[in-house]
Design a protein around this motif. Structure first.
Motif, PDB file in Angstrom:
ATOM      1  N   ILE A   1       0.846  -1.190   0.000  1.00 25.39           N
ATOM      2  CA  ILE A   1       0.000   0.000   0.000  1.00 25.39           C
ATOM      3  C   ILE A   1       0.886   1.246   0.000  1.00 25.39           C
ATOM      4  O   ILE A   1       1.954   1.262   0.629  1.00 25.39           O
ATOM      5  CB  ILE A   1      -0.961   0.005   1.217  1.00 25.39           C
ATOM      6  N   LYS A   2       0.441   2.248  -0.718  1.00 21.53           N
ATOM      7  CA  LYS A   2       1.220   3.480  -0.855  1.00 21.53           C
ATOM      8  C   LYS A   2       0.614   4.572   0.008  1.00 21.53           C
ATOM      9  O   LYS A   2      -0.606   4.785   0.005  1.00 21.53           O
ATOM     10  CB  LYS A   2       1.245   3.928  -2.321  1.00 21.53           C
ATOM     11  N   VAL A   3       1.455   5.242   0.791  1.00 18.74           N
ATOM     12  CA  VAL A   3       0.992   6.344   1.631  1.00 18.74           C
ATOM     13  C   VAL A   3       0.674   7.533   0.716  1.00 18.74           C
ATOM     14  O   VAL A   3       1.545   8.013  -0.025  1.00 18.74           O
ATOM     15  CB  VAL A   3       2.059   6.734   2.669  1.00 18.74           C
ATOM     16  N   SER A   4      -0.574   7.971   0.749  1.00 16.74           N
ATOM     17  CA  SER A   4      -1.014   9.006  -0.195  1.00 16.74           C
ATOM     18  C   SER A   4      -2.051   9.910   0.449  1.00 16.74           C
ATOM     19  O   SER A   4      -2.836   9.475   1.307  1.00 16.74           O
ATOM     20  CB  SER A   4      -1.608   8.351  -1.447  1.00 16.74           C
ATOM     21  N   LYS A   5      -2.079  11.170  -0.006  1.00 12.72           N
ATOM     22  CA  LYS A   5      -3.089  12.107   0.469  1.00 12.72           C
ATOM     23  C   LYS A   5      -4.464  11.803  -0.118  1.00 12.72           C
ATOM     24  O   LYS A   5      -5.473  12.372   0.334  1.00 12.72           O
ATOM     25  CB  LYS A   5      -2.692  13.541   0.107  1.00 12.72           C
ATOM     26  N   SER A   6      -4.513  10.884  -1.103  1.00 15.02           N
ATOM     27  CA  SER A   6      -5.780  10.600  -1.779  1.00 15.02           C
ATOM     28  C   SER A   6      -6.582   9.491  -1.114  1.00 15.02           C
ATOM     29  O   SER A   6      -7.659   9.142  -1.602  1.00 15.02           O
ATOM     30  CB  SER A   6      -5.511  10.225  -3.240  1.00 15.02           C
ATOM     31  N   ASN A   7      -6.055   8.883  -0.027  1.00 17.26           N
ATOM     32  CA  ASN A   7      -6.840   7.866   0.672  1.00 17.26           C
ATOM     33  C   ASN A   7      -6.598   7.971   2.174  1.00 17.26           C
ATOM     34  O   ASN A   7      -5.920   8.897   2.646  1.00 17.26           O
ATOM     35  CB  ASN A   7      -6.529   6.462   0.142  1.00 17.26           C
ATOM     36  N   ILE A   8      -7.118   7.047   2.900  1.00 15.92           N
ATOM     37  CA  ILE A   8      -7.106   7.132   4.358  1.00 15.92           C
ATOM     38  C   ILE A   8      -5.689   7.127   4.943  1.00 15.92           C
ATOM     39  O   ILE A   8      -5.482   7.539   6.093  1.00 15.92           O
ATOM     40  CB  ILE A   8      -7.952   5.975   4.955  1.00 15.92           C
ATOM     41  N   THR A   9      -4.713   6.671   4.168  1.00 15.63           N
ATOM     42  CA  THR A   9      -3.333   6.633   4.661  1.00 15.63           C
ATOM     43  C   THR A   9      -2.727   8.029   4.821  1.00 15.63           C
ATOM     44  O   THR A   9      -1.604   8.157   5.322  1.00 15.63           O
ATOM     45  CB  THR A   9      -2.434   5.808   3.717  1.00 15.63           C
ATOM     46  N   ARG A  10      -3.459   9.085   4.385  1.00 14.13           N
ATOM     47  CA  ARG A  10      -2.946  10.447   4.555  1.00 14.13           C
ATOM     48  C   ARG A  10      -2.669  10.769   6.018  1.00 14.13           C
ATOM     49  O   ARG A  10      -1.788  11.574   6.334  1.00 14.13           O
ATOM     50  CB  ARG A  10      -3.943  11.455   3.985  1.00 14.13           C
ATOM     51  N   LYS A  11      -3.404  10.101   6.944  1.00 16.63           N
ATOM     52  CA  LYS A  11      -3.212  10.395   8.371  1.00 16.63           C
ATOM     53  C   LYS A  11      -1.909   9.800   8.916  1.00 16.63           C
ATOM     54  O   LYS A  11      -1.522  10.081  10.045  1.00 16.63           O
ATOM     55  CB  LYS A  11      -4.399   9.864   9.175  1.00 16.63           C
TER      56      LYS A  11
ATOM     57  N   MET B   1       5.611   3.332  15.039  1.00 10.49           N
ATOM     58  CA  MET B   1       5.137   2.818  16.317  1.00 10.49           C
ATOM     59  C   MET B   1       3.815   3.451  16.743  1.00 10.49           C
ATOM     60  O   MET B   1       3.087   2.894  17.576  1.00 10.49           O
ATOM     61  CB  MET B   1       6.189   3.058  17.405  1.00 10.49           C
ATOM     62  N   ASP B   2       3.463   4.601  16.152  1.00  6.38           N
ATOM     63  CA  ASP B   2       2.230   5.291  16.523  1.00  6.38           C
ATOM     64  C   ASP B   2       1.065   4.959  15.591  1.00  6.38           C
ATOM     65  O   ASP B   2      -0.039   5.474  15.772  1.00  6.38           O
ATOM     66  CB  ASP B   2       2.455   6.812  16.513  1.00  6.38           C
ATOM     67  N   ILE B   3       1.306   4.135  14.583  1.00  4.09           N
ATOM     68  CA  ILE B   3       0.250   3.779  13.629  1.00  4.09           C
ATOM     69  C   ILE B   3      -0.534   2.591  14.172  1.00  4.09           C
ATOM     70  O   ILE B   3       0.041   1.585  14.591  1.00  4.09           O
ATOM     71  CB  ILE B   3       0.848   3.443  12.251  1.00  4.09           C
ATOM     72  N   ASP B   4      -1.834   2.703  14.139  1.00  4.04           N
ATOM     73  CA  ASP B   4      -2.709   1.644  14.642  1.00  4.04           C
ATOM     74  C   ASP B   4      -3.113   0.735  13.479  1.00  4.04           C
ATOM     75  O   ASP B   4      -4.067   1.015  12.755  1.00  4.04           O
ATOM     76  CB  ASP B   4      -3.949   2.262  15.300  1.00  4.04           C
ATOM     77  N   LEU B   5      -2.371  -0.361  13.292  1.00  5.17           N
ATOM     78  CA  LEU B   5      -2.696  -1.321  12.245  1.00  5.17           C
ATOM     79  C   LEU B   5      -3.683  -2.358  12.782  1.00  5.17           C
ATOM     80  O   LEU B   5      -3.667  -2.679  13.977  1.00  5.17           O
ATOM     81  CB  LEU B   5      -1.426  -2.029  11.762  1.00  5.17           C
ATOM     82  N   PRO B   6      -4.533  -2.892  11.913  1.00  2.00           N
ATOM     83  CA  PRO B   6      -5.495  -3.911  12.371  1.00  2.00           C
ATOM     84  C   PRO B   6      -4.797  -5.146  12.919  1.00  2.00           C
ATOM     85  O   PRO B   6      -3.804  -5.622  12.352  1.00  2.00           O
ATOM     86  CB  PRO B   6      -6.279  -4.246  11.090  1.00  2.00           C
TER      87      PRO B   6
ATOM     88  N   LEU C   1       4.544   0.678   1.476  1.00  2.00           N
ATOM     89  CA  LEU C   1       4.633  -0.203   2.642  1.00  2.00           C
ATOM     90  C   LEU C   1       4.247  -1.626   2.251  1.00  2.00           C
ATOM     91  O   LEU C   1       3.221  -1.842   1.599  1.00  2.00           O
ATOM     92  CB  LEU C   1       3.702   0.283   3.758  1.00  2.00           C
ATOM     93  N   SER C   2       5.070  -2.596   2.665  1.00  2.00           N
ATOM     94  CA  SER C   2       4.722  -4.010   2.538  1.00  2.00           C
ATOM     95  C   SER C   2       4.268  -4.489   3.910  1.00  2.00           C
ATOM     96  O   SER C   2       5.022  -4.408   4.884  1.00  2.00           O
ATOM     97  CB  SER C   2       5.930  -4.826   2.061  1.00  2.00           C
ATOM     98  N   ILE C   3       3.029  -4.990   3.978  1.00  2.15           N
ATOM     99  CA  ILE C   3       2.418  -5.345   5.263  1.00  2.15           C
ATOM    100  C   ILE C   3       1.965  -6.798   5.223  1.00  2.15           C
ATOM    101  O   ILE C   3       1.371  -7.246   4.234  1.00  2.15           O
ATOM    102  CB  ILE C   3       1.209  -4.435   5.574  1.00  2.15           C
TER     103      ILE C   3
ATOM    104  N   GLU D   1      -7.648  -7.740   4.715  1.00  2.00           N
ATOM    105  CA  GLU D   1      -8.849  -7.273   4.012  1.00  2.00           C
ATOM    106  C   GLU D   1      -9.230  -5.864   4.467  1.00  2.00           C
ATOM    107  O   GLU D   1      -9.643  -5.017   3.665  1.00  2.00           O
ATOM    108  CB  GLU D   1     -10.011  -8.242   4.254  1.00  2.00           C
ATOM    109  N   LYS D   2      -9.067  -5.587   5.763  1.00  3.82           N
ATOM    110  CA  LYS D   2      -9.359  -4.238   6.272  1.00  3.82           C
ATOM    111  C   LYS D   2      -8.389  -3.210   5.690  1.00  3.82           C
ATOM    112  O   LYS D   2      -8.787  -2.110   5.313  1.00  3.82           O
ATOM    113  CB  LYS D   2      -9.289  -4.231   7.802  1.00  3.82           C
ATOM    114  N   ILE D   3      -7.102  -3.582   5.623  1.00  5.30           N
ATOM    115  CA  ILE D   3      -6.108  -2.656   5.068  1.00  5.30           C
ATOM    116  C   ILE D   3      -6.388  -2.398   3.593  1.00  5.30           C
ATOM    117  O   ILE D   3      -6.201  -1.278   3.096  1.00  5.30           O
ATOM    118  CB  ILE D   3      -4.688  -3.220   5.276  1.00  5.30           C
ATOM    119  N   ASN D   4      -6.849  -3.425   2.895  1.00  7.40           N
ATOM    120  CA  ASN D   4      -7.161  -3.263   1.472  1.00  7.40           C
ATOM    121  C   ASN D   4      -8.251  -2.214   1.256  1.00  7.40           C
ATOM    122  O   ASN D   4      -8.293  -1.532   0.222  1.00  7.40           O
ATOM    123  CB  ASN D   4      -7.589  -4.606   0.878  1.00  7.40           C
ATOM    124  N   GLU D   5      -9.138  -2.061   2.236  1.00  3.44           N
ATOM    125  CA  GLU D   5     -10.202  -1.059   2.123  1.00  3.44           C
ATOM    126  C   GLU D   5      -9.639   0.359   2.175  1.00  3.44           C
ATOM    127  O   GLU D   5     -10.267   1.292   1.671  1.00  3.44           O
ATOM    128  CB  GLU D   5     -11.224  -1.252   3.256  1.00  3.44           C
TER     129      GLU D   5
END
Length: 710
Positions: free
Chosen positions: A637-647, A654-659, A688-690, A698-702
Motif C-alpha cells: 500500500i502506498k501512503v497518499s493524500k488521496s486515501n485514508i493513509t494520509r493520516k 510505532m504510533d500507527i494503529d494497524l489492524p 509499505l509491505s504489510i 482485508e481491512k487494510i485493502n479497504e
C-alpha cells in the motif's frame, strides 16, 4: 512413485471421537466383572493404573504421528523406523488385531441388543459389519460424523450414569459401603492385582489407532496430540468412576460372574426412572460404544493394507482411492476379513489372543521414537515432542514386555505365529522389490554403516505436505527479503552469490567470504533443490539470527560451472538455459527444523501453476515477493493524500494503529529499500509491505478504496 492422497477432512473432535470410540466396548461393558474375579474390589485401581501405564505409548505415538502423519499409522511408523521386515510384522499384526477387536465389539453389540430383542448375535454382527463398511466407503467425513454422534451419546449417557451412581454411593453410609464392599481390597495380593492390570491394560489400546488415519487429519501437529490427550482423560475417568460404582453397589459374588455389570449396576441406582428407562439408557450407551469401536475399527484397520500396498508389500490395488476419496478395496478386504473371523472362529477367544500382539506393537512404537531421534535425520520434525525422553520410552518397552508375559502362553504363541507369517510373507512377496531400509540404518551409520538416503527424501516430502507451523515466520522472511533484479545483465552464478552474500553480511553482521564459501559448498554437496526453472541455495550458520532471504530474478540464461565452485572464476562458462529464479536463505543452526519447513514451503510455492510466468512478468520487487507469499496475508500500500493513509504522513510507525497483529516489513522510499523501525517517520509516497491475518489484510485493502473526501 506418486500415490493418490487421502483428503484432510478430520479435525480435533474427529480425532477425539475415533480414539475414544476405539477404547470403549468390552473393556467397560463386559470385562469389569471378569477382572474383579482376579483382584477383587481393587479392580477400579487396576483400571486407573492401566490408564497411567498407557501414557508412555500415547506420548510416543503422538510424537511419531505428528512427524509422520501418513495412512497406516503403526505400520508406517515401524516400517520407516525399524525397516520393512518389522514393518510387515507391524502391518499384518495391526490389521489382524484391529479386525478381531472390531469383530468382537460387534458381537458385544449384538449381545446387548438381545437384552430386549431376541436376535441371532453372529448374523447381526455380520450385517453391522456390512453397514459400517459401506459407510466407510462413502467417506471419512461421513464415517466420523456417525462416530461423533455415537461417542457423544456414549459420553453423555455415561456422565449421567456416573453422576447418578456417585450420588447413590455417597448418599448412603459411605464408611459402611467401604467396609462391606471394599474389604478385602485385594483378594489375591500383588500377583492378582498386576495380572488384572495386564488384563485391563488393553482396554486402552484403541487410543493409538488414531495414528492410522493421521494422513486425513488437518493440522496434525495440534489435533492429534490434543485429541489423544482428551480421549485418554475421558477414558480414565469413565473407566475408574464407572467400575468404582459397580464395586460399590453390586454384591461381590454376583459382580464377579456378571457379563453385563454396567446394566446390572444401573438397575440398582436408577430405579427411580420410569419403567425400564434406566436399563434402556445403559443399553443405548453400550450399543453406541460397541458400534463406535466397530465403526472406527473398520476405518483404522483399512488404512493398514492401503499403506502396505503403497509400499509394495501387498498388491498395489489395495492402495486405490475411490471416487469418494476412500480406499475402497482396502475397506472391502477389511470387511470380508471381519466376516471370515465372525463365521470361522469364536471371536471372543481369538480377540483375547491378539492382546499380546498389541502389547508387542506398543513396545515397538516406543523403540521407534528412540530410533528416529538417534538417527539424527534433520527432516524428522514432530509437532509434539514426548517428554522425559528416552526414559519414558524405555519404561514403555519394559512395561510391554512384562505385560506380554502376563498374557499367557496362547497369546504369546499367537503373536509368534503372526510374526513368523509376516516375515515369511515379506521374503516371499517383497524381498528384492524394495530399497528402503529404515531409520535404524541412520543409527548404525554412526558406527560406520550406510544410511537409507531414500528415507530422508521421503521425510522431506512429509515436511512439504504438513506445511508451515503458526510460529514459522515465512511471511515475514519473504516480505522483508532483499531483491536482486537485473534482467538485462548476463551474470555468472558466483557473481550472484557474491551479491547475495554482501546483502546477508550487512543484515546479519557476518563475514562476506564466509557466506560465499558456504553457499559454494552447498552447491558442491548437492543441497540445492532444482525445479520449475528455479534454484534454492540455503545455508545455516552457528550464530543466533532470524532467517533472511534474497530473491534473484535472472536473464534467460546464466553461466554456471558444472564442476562445483572450487575452480569457478568470473569468466568461466557452462550455460544453464531457462534458469529464471534464484532464492537464497540463511538461518540459524539452532532452528534447523524451521529452516527445513521454510525450504519445503518455498518448494511448494515454486511448484505452483504459473509461478514462472508470474515471476517473469512481475513489474517490480514488491510483486516478486507477492508471488512467494500467500496473497491473502500480504499487501502493498502506498501512503497518499488521496486515501485514508494520509493520516500516517509525518507519524512514527510505532504510533500507527494497524489492524490486529499486522506488521510493516518493508518500506520503499524513492526507489530505496529500508528496513522499518518503530521510530521511522512516514512520508507521502512511501510504499509499505504489510503482512497479517486474512481479515486484517482485508481491512487494510479497504484503505486504498477510501477517497480523501470520505
Amino acid at each position: 512413485m506418486q500415490h493418490e492422497k487421502l483428503e484432510k477432512q478430520l479435525g480435533l473432535w474427529d480425532v477425539y471421537a475415533i480414539a475414544t470410540g476405539a477404547m470403549f466396548s468390552s473393556g467397560f461393558f463386559l470385562l469389569p466383572g471378569i477382572a474383579a474375579a482376579i483382584t477383587g474390589p481393587s479392580v477400579f485401581i487396576a483400571y486407573f493404573v492401566s490408564g497411567l501405564l498407557v501414557l508412555p505409548t500415547m506420548f510416543s505415538v503422538a510424537e511419531l504421528a505428528t512427524a509422520m502423519p501418513k495412512a497406516g499409522g503403526t505400520y508406517y511408523i515401524i516400517d520407516r523406523s525399524l525397516g520393512p521386515v518389522m514393518g510387515t510384522v507391524g502391518g499384518y499384526g495391526s490389521w489382524f488385531a484391529l479386525v478381531l477387536k472390531s469383530a468382537f465389539a460387534l458381537i458385544g453389540m449384538g449381545a446387548y441388543i438381545s437384552i430386549f430383542i431376541e436376535v441371532p448375535i453372529v448374523p447381526v454382527a455380520i450385517v453391522l459389519t456390512l453397514v459400517f463398511g459401506l459407510l466407510n466407503i462413502v467417506g471419512a467425513k461421513e464415517t466420523t460424523a456417525l462416530q461423533k454422534v455415537l461417542v457423544a451419546a456414549l459420553i453423555s449417557i455415561m456422565t449421567f450414569y456416573i453422576a447418578q451412581g456417585l450420588f447413590s454411593v455417597f448418599s448412603a453410609d459411605f464408611f459402611e459401603v467401604t467396609r462391606n464392599q471394599f474389604t478385602p481390597l485385594f483378594i489375591d495380593g500383588a500377583t492378582g492385582f498386576w495380572a488384572t492390570v495386564g488384563m485391563v491394560f488393553v482396554s486402552y489400546a484403541g487410543l493409538t489407532k488414531v495414528a492410522s488415519v493421521a494422513e486425513e487429519v488437518r493440522n496434525p501437529d495440534k489435533n492429534i496430540p490434543w485429541g489423544m490427550f482428551l480421549s485418554i482423560m475421558s477414558a480414565i475417568f469413565v473407566y475408574v468412576a464407572g467400575v468404582f460404582i459397580m464395586v460399590s453397589v453390586l454384591d461381590p459374588g454376583e459382580f464377579r460372574e456378571d457379563l453385563t455389570p454396567v446394566a446390572t449396576a444401573g438397575e440398582a441406582f436408577m430405579s427411580w426412572l420410569p419403567g425400564d428407562l434406566g436399563i434402556i439408557l445403559v443399553v443405548i450407551a453400550a450399543v453406541a460404544a460397541f458400534a463406535s469401536t466397530g465403526n472406527a475399527g473398520i476405518m483404522s484397520a483399512s488404512r493398514y493394507p492401503l499403506a502396505m500396498a503403497r509400499d509394495k508389500l501387498i498388491d498395489y490395488r489395495f492402495s486405490k482411492i475411490g471416487t469418494m476419496g476412500t480406499p475402497v478395496i482396502a475397506i472391502i478386504a477389511t470387511v470380508f476379513l471381519m466376516i471370515f473371523f465372525l463365521v470361522a472362529f469364536d471371536v471372543a477367544q481369538v480377540a483375547k489372543l491378539a492382546s499380546a500382539f498389541q502389547l508387542l506393537l506398543f513396545g515397538l512404537l516406543n523403540l521407534a521414537v528412540i530410533v528416529m531421534r538417534e538417527s539424527k535425520i534433520e527432516e524428522y520434525d514432530p509437532g509434539f515432542n514426548s517428554p522425559f525422553y528416552p526414559w519414558i520410552q524405555i519404561a514403555g518397552m519394559i512395561l510391554s514386555a512384562v505385560l506380554i508375559l502376563e498374557m499367557g502362553l496362547l497369546s504369546i504363541l499367537f503373536t509368534l505365529v503372526v510374526s513368523i507369517f509376516s516375515v515369511g510373507w515379506f521374503y516371499y512377496y517383497a524381498y528384492g522389490e524394495i530399497e528402503r531400509e529404515g531409520a535404524i540404518f541412520h543409527v548404525t551409520a554412526r558406527l560406520g554403516k550406510r544410511k537409507d538416503q531414500g528415507l530422508e527424501r521421503e521425510m522431506r516430502g512429509i515436511l512439504r505436505e504438513k506445511g508451515l507451523r503458526e510460529e514459522d515466520p515465512y511471511e515475514h522472511v519473504v516480505a522483508s527479503a532483499a531483491v536482486i533484479d537485473e534482467p538485462n545483465k548476463k551474470l555468472s552464478y558466483k557473481t550472484i552469490i557474491k551479491q547475495a552474500s554482501d546483502i546477508f553480511a550487512d543484515r546479519l553482521n557476518l563475514d562476506r567470504d564466509f557466506l560465499v564459501n558456504n553457499f559454494c559448498k552447498a552447491q558442491d554437496m548437492g543441497t540445492i533443490p532444482l525445479g520449475n526453472n528455479t534454484v534454492i541455495n540455503h545455508i545455516r550458520v552457528d550464530e543466533d539470527c532470524e532467517p533472511q532471504m534474497v530473491l534473484v530474478r535472472i536473464p534467460e540464461s546464466i553461466t554456471v560451472s558444472t564442476e562445483g565452485f572450487d575452480v569457478l572464476d568470473e569468466d568461466e562458462t557452462g550455460e544453464v538455459e531457462n534458469l529464471c529464479a534464484m532464492i537464497f536463505l540463511v538461518s540459524s543452526s539452532e532452528n534447523s527444523s524451521q529452516h527445513l519447513r521454510l525450504i519445503a514451503h518455498l518448494a511448494e510455492m515454486i511448484d505452483s501453476r504459473h509461478f514462472i510466468e508470474r515471476w517473469k512478468s512481475a513489474d517490480n520487487e514488491s510483486q516478486l515477493r507477492e508471488i512467494l507469499l500467500r496473497d491473502e496475508r500480504f499487501i502493498n500500500i502506498k501512503v497518499s493524500k488521496s486515501n485514508i493513509t494520509r493520516k500516517f504522513i509525518g507519524k512514527k510507525i510505532m504510533d500507527i494503529d494497524l489492524p490486529g497483529e499486522s506488521l510493516i516489513t518493508i518500506l520503499k522510499r524513492n526507489g530505496d529499500i529500508k528496513i522499518p523501525h518503530g521510530h521511522t517517520l512516514l512520508e507521502e509516497g512511501d510504499e509499505l509491505s504489510i503482512i497479517g491475518e486474512v481479515g486484517d489484510i482485508e481491512k487494510i485493502n479497504e484503505w486504498r478504496k477510501s477517497e480523501a473526501n470520505n
